[in-house]
Design a protein around this motif. Structure first.
Motif, short mmCIF file in Angstrom:
data_model
loop_
_atom_site.label_atom_id
_atom_site.label_comp_id
_atom_site.label_asym_id
_atom_site.label_seq_id
_atom_site.Cartn_x
_atom_site.Cartn_y
_atom_site.Cartn_z
N LEU A 167 0.82 -1.21 0.00
CA LEU A 167 0.00 0.00 0.00
C LEU A 167 0.86 1.26 0.00
O LEU A 167 0.54 2.24 -0.69
N ALA A 168 1.93 1.25 0.77
CA ALA A 168 2.80 2.42 0.81
C ALA A 168 3.48 2.65 -0.54
O ALA A 168 3.64 3.80 -0.98
N GLU A 169 3.88 1.57 -1.19
CA GLU A 169 4.50 1.69 -2.52
C GLU A 169 3.55 2.35 -3.50
O GLU A 169 3.91 3.31 -4.19
N ASN A 170 2.33 1.84 -3.60
CA ASN A 170 1.37 2.34 -4.58
C ASN A 170 0.84 3.72 -4.22
O ASN A 170 0.44 4.49 -5.10
N SER A 171 0.82 4.04 -2.92
CA SER A 171 0.30 5.34 -2.49
C SER A 171 1.41 6.39 -2.40
O SER A 171 1.11 7.56 -2.15
N LYS A 172 2.67 5.95 -2.59
CA LYS A 172 3.81 6.85 -2.40
C LYS A 172 3.71 7.55 -1.05
O LYS A 172 3.86 8.77 -0.92
N ALA A 173 3.45 6.75 -0.03
CA ALA A 173 3.19 7.26 1.31
C ALA A 173 4.36 7.00 2.24
O ALA A 173 5.19 6.11 2.01
N LEU A 174 4.41 7.78 3.31
CA LEU A 174 5.32 7.48 4.42
C LEU A 174 4.72 6.32 5.20
O LEU A 174 3.55 6.36 5.57
N LEU A 175 5.52 5.30 5.44
CA LEU A 175 5.05 4.15 6.21
C LEU A 175 5.66 4.21 7.60
O LEU A 175 6.89 4.12 7.77
N SER A 176 4.81 4.35 8.60
CA SER A 176 5.26 4.39 9.99
C SER A 176 5.01 3.03 10.64
O SER A 176 3.87 2.57 10.73
N GLY A 177 6.08 2.40 11.07
CA GLY A 177 5.95 1.13 11.78
C GLY A 177 5.75 1.40 13.26
O GLY A 177 6.66 1.89 13.93
N VAL A 178 4.56 1.12 13.76
CA VAL A 178 4.23 1.39 15.15
C VAL A 178 4.37 0.09 15.94
O VAL A 178 3.53 -0.82 15.82
N PHE A 179 5.42 -0.01 16.74
CA PHE A 179 5.66 -1.21 17.52
C PHE A 179 5.13 -0.98 18.93
O PHE A 179 5.68 -0.17 19.70
N LEU A 180 4.04 -1.66 19.26
CA LEU A 180 3.36 -1.48 20.54
C LEU A 180 4.04 -2.36 21.57
O LEU A 180 3.96 -3.59 21.51
N GLU A 181 4.71 -1.75 22.52
CA GLU A 181 5.54 -2.47 23.47
C GLU A 181 5.12 -2.14 24.90
O GLU A 181 5.91 -1.65 25.71
N SER A 182 3.86 -2.38 25.22
CA SER A 182 3.34 -2.07 26.54
C SER A 182 4.18 -2.72 27.63
O SER A 182 4.57 -3.90 27.52
N PHE A 183 4.45 -1.97 28.67
CA PHE A 183 5.25 -2.50 29.78
C PHE A 183 4.50 -3.60 30.54
O PHE A 183 5.08 -4.32 31.34
N LEU A 184 3.21 -3.74 30.27
CA LEU A 184 2.42 -4.78 30.92
C LEU A 184 2.42 -6.09 30.12
O LEU A 184 1.91 -7.11 30.60
N TYR A 185 2.95 -6.06 28.90
CA TYR A 185 2.84 -7.21 28.01
C TYR A 185 4.19 -7.87 27.79
O TYR A 185 5.16 -7.23 27.38
N HIS A 186 4.23 -9.17 28.08
CA HIS A 186 5.43 -9.97 27.86
C HIS A 186 5.03 -11.27 27.16
O HIS A 186 3.85 -11.61 27.09
N SER A 187 6.00 -11.98 26.66
CA SER A 187 5.71 -13.25 25.99
C SER A 187 5.53 -14.38 26.99
O SER A 187 5.13 -15.49 26.63
N TYR A 188 5.81 -14.12 28.25
CA TYR A 188 5.79 -15.16 29.27
C TYR A 188 4.72 -14.86 30.32
O TYR A 188 4.25 -13.73 30.46
N GLY A 189 4.33 -15.90 31.04
CA GLY A 189 3.37 -15.76 32.12
C GLY A 189 4.05 -15.89 33.47
O GLY A 189 5.25 -16.17 33.56
N ILE A 190 3.27 -15.74 34.50
CA ILE A 190 3.82 -15.76 35.86
C ILE A 190 4.47 -17.10 36.19
O ILE A 190 5.50 -17.17 36.88
N TYR A 191 3.91 -18.20 35.66
CA TYR A 191 4.47 -19.51 35.98
C TYR A 191 5.84 -19.73 35.35
O TYR A 191 6.61 -20.58 35.80
N ASP A 192 6.15 -18.94 34.31
CA ASP A 192 7.45 -19.08 33.66
C ASP A 192 8.59 -18.49 34.47
O ASP A 192 9.76 -18.78 34.21
N VAL A 193 8.27 -17.64 35.45
CA VAL A 193 9.33 -16.99 36.22
C VAL A 193 9.42 -17.52 37.65
O VAL A 193 10.19 -17.00 38.46
N VAL A 194 8.63 -18.55 37.93
CA VAL A 194 8.65 -19.12 39.27
C VAL A 194 9.64 -20.28 39.34
O VAL A 194 9.58 -21.20 38.52
N GLY A 195 10.55 -20.22 40.29
CA GLY A 195 11.49 -21.30 40.52
C GLY A 195 11.19 -22.02 41.82
O GLY A 195 10.13 -21.82 42.43
#
Length: 279
Positions: A24-52
């Motif tokens: 779409l950016a190519e055909n529209s000759k547009a600026l493409l902004s990559g918005v990477f949403l990196e909320s501090f509340l969001y991780h790939s792991y759950g609570i059980y993954d950090v329990v030893g």
């Protein structure tokens, strides 16, 4: 030059979103902004993954956080490399606060926001339409293009029309944002009540308007329940079709395009949806 913002979850990077955004950016000759949403509340792991054995393990948590940071970094590198290869202007935003609020802010300063249908900014899997997508669509300040995870070259455009201002507004915004799509095969779909006359609402006016922008468009007039008729019709057409529809607001919406209409299309069609509504 227009600005297209493509939203990404750097931990579950969508190649489909990237491919649609680049095209779409190519055909529209547009600026493409990559918005990477990196909320501090969001991780790939759950609570059980950090329990030893001794409770929460700081070492495990540190290692998992570092892995997430590296995964997100690689995702942004993939985006940047694709933009450079395509030769399009780009920007990268790393939004680190609450994902929904950050993306809504991005929408204020974007002509179009592009996002995957299954994005939920969570390590849990959720079927489309996710709560995140529904909440974003209800409050966005720009048109939105919802795309499937698998990329398909867009060969045809379907414009949904019900005679209400919201459906016409969506067509106007689509034409403003992606005017080069007028060269694609275009179909206008409308649904009438079986008890009423079989004709388009405001037929002369809408035909005149459509002819200005999509002179080769064809019309399909269905009868029955709008949601059921449109869903059945779209299920029987190819995957390379983009659908344009009107409102998604919770409240003042058109007779067709209430929340459930867009939800049904997101859940059952797996096709790109261009959604625009009037505030």
């Amino acid at each position: 030059m227009k600005k297209i913002s493509a939203a990404f979850d750097g931990l579950k990077f969508s190649e489909g979103t990237l491919n649609y955004a680049i095209k779409l950016a190519e055909n529209s000759k547009a600026l493409l902004s990559g918005v990477f949403l990196e909320s501090f509340l969001y991780h790939s792991y759950g609570i059980y993954d950090v329990v030893g054995s001794q409770g929460v393990s700081e070492a495990k948590m540190k290692r998992l956080r570092e892995n997430d940071e590296e995964t997100r970094r690689i995702s942004s590198v993939v985006f940047e490399s694709a933009c450079k290869k395509a030769g399009i202007p780009y920007a990268i935003h790393h939004d680190k606060n609450f994902a929904l609020q950050e993306l809504l802010k991005e929408s204020i300063y974007s002509d179009l926001v592009l996002i995957g249908a299954d994005e939920n900014m969570s390590h849990y899997n959720e079927k489309a339409p996710t709560d995140f997508i529904r909440n974003f669509l209800a409050e966005t300040q720009s048109p939105v293009l919802i795309v499937p995870r698998q990329y398909h070259e867009i060969e045809k455009v379907v414009l949904l029309y019900d005679g209400k201002p919201s459906s016409v507004h969506a067509i106007k915004m689509f034409n403003y944002m992606l005017p080069w799509m007028c060269n694609k095969e275009t179909e206008i779909i409308s649904v009438t009540d079986p008890k009423e006359a079989r004709q388009l609402p405001d037929e002369n006016l809408v035909s005149e308007f459509i002819k200005c922008h999509y002179p080769k468009a064809v019309y399909t007039l269905l009868q029955g329940d709008p949601e059921g008729e449109i869903l059945d019709y779209l299920k029987n057409i190819p995957q390379n079709v983009l659908v344009v529809l009107g409102a998604y607001q919770r409240g003042n919406v058109s007779r067709w395009f209430k929340t459930s209409m867009a939800d049904l299309l997101l859940k059952n069609t797996g096709r790109p949806l261009f959604i625009a509504h009037q505030k």
